[in-house]
Enzyme design. Sequence first.
Site, PDB file in Angstrom:
ATOM      1  N   HIS A  16      13.483  -4.273  35.311  1.00  0.00           N
ATOM      2  CA  HIS A  16      14.758  -4.339  34.607  1.00  0.00           C
ATOM      3  C   HIS A  16      15.704  -5.302  35.322  1.00  0.00           C
ATOM      4  O   HIS A  16      16.095  -5.063  36.474  1.00  0.00           O
ATOM      5  CB  HIS A  16      15.365  -2.934  34.562  1.00  0.00           C
ATOM      6  CG  HIS A  16      16.644  -2.840  33.818  1.00  0.00           C
ATOM      7  ND1 HIS A  16      17.819  -2.412  34.394  1.00  0.00           N
ATOM      8  CD2 HIS A  16      16.948  -3.108  32.529  1.00  0.00           C
ATOM      9  CE1 HIS A  16      18.782  -2.397  33.506  1.00  0.00           C
ATOM     10  NE2 HIS A  16      18.291  -2.823  32.355  1.00  0.00           N
ATOM     11  N   HIS A  59      23.409 -10.027  31.905  1.00  0.00           N
ATOM     12  CA  HIS A  59      23.597  -8.878  31.039  1.00  0.00           C
ATOM     13  C   HIS A  59      24.969  -8.895  30.383  1.00  0.00           C
ATOM     14  O   HIS A  59      25.091  -8.698  29.171  1.00  0.00           O
ATOM     15  CB  HIS A  59      23.422  -7.578  31.820  1.00  0.00           C
ATOM     16  CG  HIS A  59      23.664  -6.352  31.001  1.00  0.00           C
ATOM     17  ND1 HIS A  59      24.912  -5.772  30.873  1.00  0.00           N
ATOM     18  CD2 HIS A  59      22.816  -5.608  30.248  1.00  0.00           C
ATOM     19  CE1 HIS A  59      24.820  -4.724  30.071  1.00  0.00           C
ATOM     20  NE2 HIS A  59      23.570  -4.591  29.690  1.00  0.00           N
TER      21      HIS A  59
END
Length: 257
Positions: A16, A59
């Site tokens: 991730h 992100h």
Amino acid sequence: MNSQPEVTADPEIIAHRGGLWPDMSENTLDAFRAAAAMGVHWMETDVHVSADGVLFAAHDSDLQRIAGRADSIVELTAAELDDVELIAGGRLPRLETLLGELPGVEWNIDVKAAHSIGPMIRFVHNHDAADRIRLASFDSATLRRLRAALPGVRTSTGRAETALFALGRLPGLPAHGAAPLAPEVDALQVPERFKGLPVVTADFVDRAHRSGLLVHVWTVNEAESMRSLLELGVDGIVTDRVEMGLEVLARTRRSGE
């Protein structure tokens, strides 16, 4: 693709944002290199586009959390973003750099904003990247636009598509749920729970596999949760704790021998 027979796959750890490593920022080349050095084949990342159309792995839409700056990524040029130093070390990498520096890695790419859709489509065409990526988004409309422009490129499901699939647990509905999925869909990428209710159950995993779909669960950072999910038969654990995930996966495989 979901039109294929029942899927079988060895479960894997998906890093991730490259994983969390000492003295490294998320979503940096160093983080992805660290995960690759541990043997991770699939990386999860997110993309935002610069003012001049270059995709960067990030992100957030702005730099406040990672660099202490209020600037939005889309407001800065690629050259300006190249010079931004991140609080935890490193710099934002261009997506092109990641694919070039890590040729043995495949990428699960979350397209975060509507204005990144066009640049993502151009990137796939210009860099011949279709075979090395899976595109993701919470927004099913974003995924429909990507699939229409990039037929055959793997994608996950958006929230609405996942909800329709989940309805397949009801009597009288087919295993794939209340609506057929696009042929580009090869994976359901879901949280373990949603609003306190379990998403990933034995039935959910079984129906996904019968529909030709992989099940990837995010973001799982506890060893016990990883073990439980692997016992259910999920195909991927998306985690920040890459080393832990690899250790749990190795133990699970040994116990199943």
